[in-house]
Design a protein around this motif. Sequence first.
Motif, mmCIF file in Angstrom:
data_model
loop_
_atom_site.group_PDB
_atom_site.id
_atom_site.type_symbol
_atom_site.label_atom_id
_atom_site.label_comp_id
_atom_site.label_asym_id
_atom_site.label_seq_id
_atom_site.Cartn_x
_atom_site.Cartn_y
_atom_site.Cartn_z
ATOM 1 N N LEU A 78 28.431 -3.796 -26.600
ATOM 2 C CA LEU A 78 28.884 -4.700 -27.659
ATOM 3 C C LEU A 78 27.729 -5.523 -28.251
ATOM 4 C CD1 LEU A 78 31.237 -5.738 -29.293
ATOM 5 C CD2 LEU A 78 31.597 -7.474 -27.550
ATOM 6 N N GLY A 79 26.800 -5.936 -27.402
ATOM 7 C CA GLY A 79 25.638 -6.681 -27.925
ATOM 8 C C GLY A 79 24.894 -5.834 -28.944
ATOM 9 N N ASN A 80 24.667 -4.567 -28.607
ATOM 10 C CA ASN A 80 24.011 -3.647 -29.543
ATOM 11 C C ASN A 80 24.789 -3.548 -30.844
ATOM 12 O OD1 ASN A 80 23.749 -2.290 -26.584
ATOM 13 N ND2 ASN A 80 21.840 -2.064 -27.706
ATOM 14 N N ARG A 81 26.108 -3.431 -30.709
ATOM 15 C CA ARG A 81 26.926 -3.209 -31.898
ATOM 16 C C ARG A 81 26.925 -4.437 -32.814
ATOM 17 N NH1 ARG A 81 32.343 -1.895 -29.340
ATOM 18 N NH2 ARG A 81 31.277 -1.790 -27.347
ATOM 19 N N ILE A 83 23.397 -13.449 -17.050
ATOM 20 C CA ILE A 83 22.756 -12.589 -16.053
ATOM 21 C C ILE A 83 23.054 -11.125 -16.352
ATOM 22 C CG2 ILE A 83 22.523 -12.111 -13.591
ATOM 23 C CD1 ILE A 83 23.696 -14.954 -13.124
ATOM 24 N N ARG A 84 22.017 -10.390 -16.648
ATOM 25 C CA ARG A 84 22.180 -8.952 -16.900
ATOM 26 C C ARG A 84 21.127 -8.278 -16.047
ATOM 27 N NH1 ARG A 84 24.608 -4.551 -17.781
ATOM 28 N NH2 ARG A 84 24.285 -3.390 -19.714
ATOM 29 N N VAL A 85 21.611 -7.541 -15.046
ATOM 30 C CA VAL A 85 20.693 -6.943 -14.086
ATOM 31 C C VAL A 85 20.634 -5.454 -14.343
ATOM 32 C CG1 VAL A 85 20.175 -6.717 -11.638
ATOM 33 C CG2 VAL A 85 21.405 -8.705 -12.466
ATOM 34 N N ALA A 127 34.066 -12.957 -26.069
ATOM 35 C CA ALA A 127 34.414 -14.347 -25.778
ATOM 36 C C ALA A 127 33.269 -15.017 -25.015
ATOM 37 C CB ALA A 127 35.713 -14.405 -24.973
ATOM 38 N N GLU A 128 32.667 -14.287 -24.080
ATOM 39 C CA GLU A 128 31.583 -14.873 -23.281
ATOM 40 C C GLU A 128 30.328 -15.108 -24.114
ATOM 41 O OE1 GLU A 128 31.271 -12.827 -19.441
ATOM 42 O OE2 GLU A 128 33.446 -12.605 -19.531
ATOM 43 N N MET A 129 30.043 -14.202 -25.046
ATOM 44 C CA MET A 129 28.885 -14.441 -25.918
ATOM 45 C C MET A 129 29.102 -15.719 -26.722
ATOM 46 S SD MET A 129 27.899 -10.660 -27.355
ATOM 47 C CE MET A 129 28.234 -9.219 -26.364
ATOM 48 N N TRP A 169 15.503 -8.293 -22.202
ATOM 49 C CA TRP A 169 15.963 -6.954 -22.575
ATOM 50 C C TRP A 169 17.428 -6.881 -22.936
ATOM 51 C CZ3 TRP A 169 13.570 -2.012 -20.162
ATOM 52 C CH2 TRP A 169 12.178 -2.133 -20.103
ATOM 53 N N SER A 170 18.197 -7.934 -22.701
ATOM 54 C CA SER A 170 19.645 -7.803 -22.874
ATOM 55 C C SER A 170 20.081 -8.219 -24.281
ATOM 56 C CB SER A 170 20.369 -8.669 -21.848
ATOM 57 O OG SER A 170 21.740 -8.707 -22.153
ATOM 58 N N THR A 171 20.732 -7.299 -24.992
ATOM 59 C CA THR A 171 21.243 -7.634 -26.327
ATOM 60 C C THR A 171 22.428 -8.600 -26.214
ATOM 61 O OG1 THR A 171 22.694 -5.698 -26.368
ATOM 62 C CG2 THR A 171 20.501 -5.428 -27.313
ATOM 63 N N PHE A 172 23.140 -8.568 -25.098
ATOM 64 C CA PHE A 172 24.225 -9.519 -24.820
ATOM 65 C C PHE A 172 23.647 -10.939 -24.880
ATOM 66 C CE2 PHE A 172 28.424 -9.701 -22.508
ATOM 67 C CZ PHE A 172 28.464 -11.054 -22.265
HETATM 68 P P1 GDP Z 1 22.956 -5.119 -22.932
HETATM 69 O O1 GDP Z 1 23.227 -3.795 -22.285
HETATM 70 O O2 GDP Z 1 22.654 -6.204 -21.954
HETATM 71 O O3 GDP Z 1 21.916 -5.001 -23.996
HETATM 72 O O4 GDP Z 1 24.294 -5.660 -23.648
HETATM 73 P P2 GDP Z 1 25.498 -4.894 -24.326
HETATM 74 O O5 GDP Z 1 26.521 -5.950 -24.682
HETATM 75 O O6 GDP Z 1 25.031 -4.065 -25.459
HETATM 76 O O7 GDP Z 1 26.100 -3.896 -23.244
HETATM 77 C C1 GDP Z 1 26.521 -4.356 -22.008
HETATM 78 C C2 GDP Z 1 28.040 -4.235 -21.863
HETATM 79 O O8 GDP Z 1 28.360 -4.410 -20.486
HETATM 80 C C3 GDP Z 1 28.784 -5.332 -22.606
HETATM 81 O O9 GDP Z 1 29.122 -4.991 -23.921
HETATM 82 C C4 GDP Z 1 30.000 -5.533 -21.717
HETATM 83 O O10 GDP Z 1 30.953 -4.520 -21.949
HETATM 84 C C5 GDP Z 1 29.419 -5.336 -20.333
HETATM 85 N N1 GDP Z 1 28.838 -6.595 -19.837
HETATM 86 C C6 GDP Z 1 27.544 -6.842 -19.494
HETATM 87 N N2 GDP Z 1 27.393 -8.115 -19.096
HETATM 88 C C7 GDP Z 1 28.616 -8.689 -19.179
HETATM 89 C C8 GDP Z 1 29.118 -10.017 -18.905
HETATM 90 O O11 GDP Z 1 28.403 -10.928 -18.535
HETATM 91 N N3 GDP Z 1 30.441 -10.226 -19.142
HETATM 92 C C9 GDP Z 1 31.268 -9.247 -19.594
HETATM 93 N N4 GDP Z 1 32.546 -9.535 -19.806
HETATM 94 N N5 GDP Z 1 30.840 -7.994 -19.845
HETATM 95 C C10 GDP Z 1 29.528 -7.723 -19.640
#
Ligand code: GDP
Length: 481
Positions: A102-105, A284-286, A385-387, A401-404
């Motif tokens: 979703l972050g990418n999108r 936190i994105r691991v 919602a979290e973003m 590195w995380s688009t989120f």
């Molecule tokens: P990126 O991979 O960190 O660049 O972020 P993206 O949003 O593009 O892809 C990660 C996906 O994993 C998200 O769209 C969510 O579906 C899920 N995700 C990753 N981190 C979280 C989080 O903290 N909360 C929730 N609800 N989903 C997450």
Amino acid sequence: VAGLAAESSKKLDVLLGGLLLPGFDEQSCASRYQSVYYRKNMTRSPTPYLIDQLRRQEALQRRCGPGTDAYRRASDRLKSGVKGVDTVDGCSYLVLLSYRGLGNRILAAASAFLYAMLTGRVLLVDRGKTMGDLFCEPFPGTTWLLPLDFPLQGYRDLGEDAAESYGNVTLRNETGGSSEHRFVYMHLDHAASVENKLAYCDDHRQFLHRVQWVVMRTDGYIAPILFLNPAYQQELHRMFPRKDSVFYIVSRYLLHPTNDVWGMVTRFYDSYLKSADERLGIQIRVFVKDDKPVQHILDQILACTSQERLLPGVLPSAGGAPPPPAGARSKAVLVTGLDGWYHDSIREMYWRSASANGEVVSVHQPSREEHQRMFHRMQDMKALAEMYLLSMTDKIVTSGWSTFGYVGTALGGLTPYIMIKPEDEEVPDPPCRRAMSMEPCAQGPPYFECTRKEVDKLLDTGNLVPHVRACEDMSWGLKLI
Ligand code: GDP
């Protein structure tokens, strides 16, 4: 909104300095006019020129969008294979494919909108499985969702090797003044080939402006790269005299969560974040296998929050120190992540021991989904919602590195502390770095200059213009500052 407005003694500018139009149905999309009550005042304002351009784009979307005769004629031309640009209606289109997390999108949507404005195209987004559940319509009197009967067969499967890709069209030299195309596919994935990335340099001397239908796939933020194309520089400068807030301003115009998502945002905010004296976001994105919790990431978070004085230390638990007096300063920490262990560990630390400065620290995590699931409706809604919740904090720590994290940061106009992605399971030194700006990083830029297009030589494109620099978390990425 009326209730909230009455509560608020200050008169807030719900239309964000002219960015938004009045007159949308408030019931069907509460976030559009309500978000101002939840967010800090805008720290960057849209210019009158940008506002004019937005109004022009809206008029174009209405005149050529789905449901109009112009759209029907354009889609008939596409269906029957007519090539070249249409001179009757003067409508051309940019179709954005739904791709990756979703972050990418979200980064792709903001980028495509900017590109559509620069090139005078109508933006239509492929809804994928969830786009319509996540966002309200941004343009009055029309839809930005690609109609379900869009006639291009197999368009969702277009890839770099497609005969219609910009790279292949260029390699076949079908770019001259008399060349005509039914459609062209722009493959702007971060790892796209050099030939496909030449599309970033397309201008009036090239051929895309003679193509009625362009289909774009990107997994990230491309605005910094558009600033490298001399053909767009002047226009971009007029729209955004300050370059450090392009996503911030575009997203406030374009992205309005649906009532379902907005309800999740406001219920959580009102329950857990609103009454605190200060809010800290930790995203936190691991990027490890299985998304399992790892100690060095927890160590990195605590090293960062301690180094930057974002969270207090704790007193030794056996010290018998008296609890803080009533009325001590409170800090609410919003943790987001797929795993709950980091949140639990931090929360337990402040439960077992008193904070060293008497601050009352509460720790909250809205969800723990464990694994990433693509295009899963509920997960996407929670993620969105979290973003938004992250964007409503006062300070923010994000994962490199995380688009989120990029989206949470830039939506809120926050300059993040970015945790550098660890190598070899060790806490990097320093554990985090204050970013240069709130802008997202463009992770796969080209390494050639548009004026020379020397594609076989690698060039440091982070040096070409003053406001585009290498990203903090990814030395080969580019960001606006
Ligand atoms: P990126 O991979 O960190 O660049 O972020 P993206 O949003 O593009 O892809 C990660 C996906 O994993 C998200 O769209 C969510 O579906 C899920 N995700 C990753 N981190 C979280 C989080 O903290 N909360 C929730 N609800 N989903 C997450």
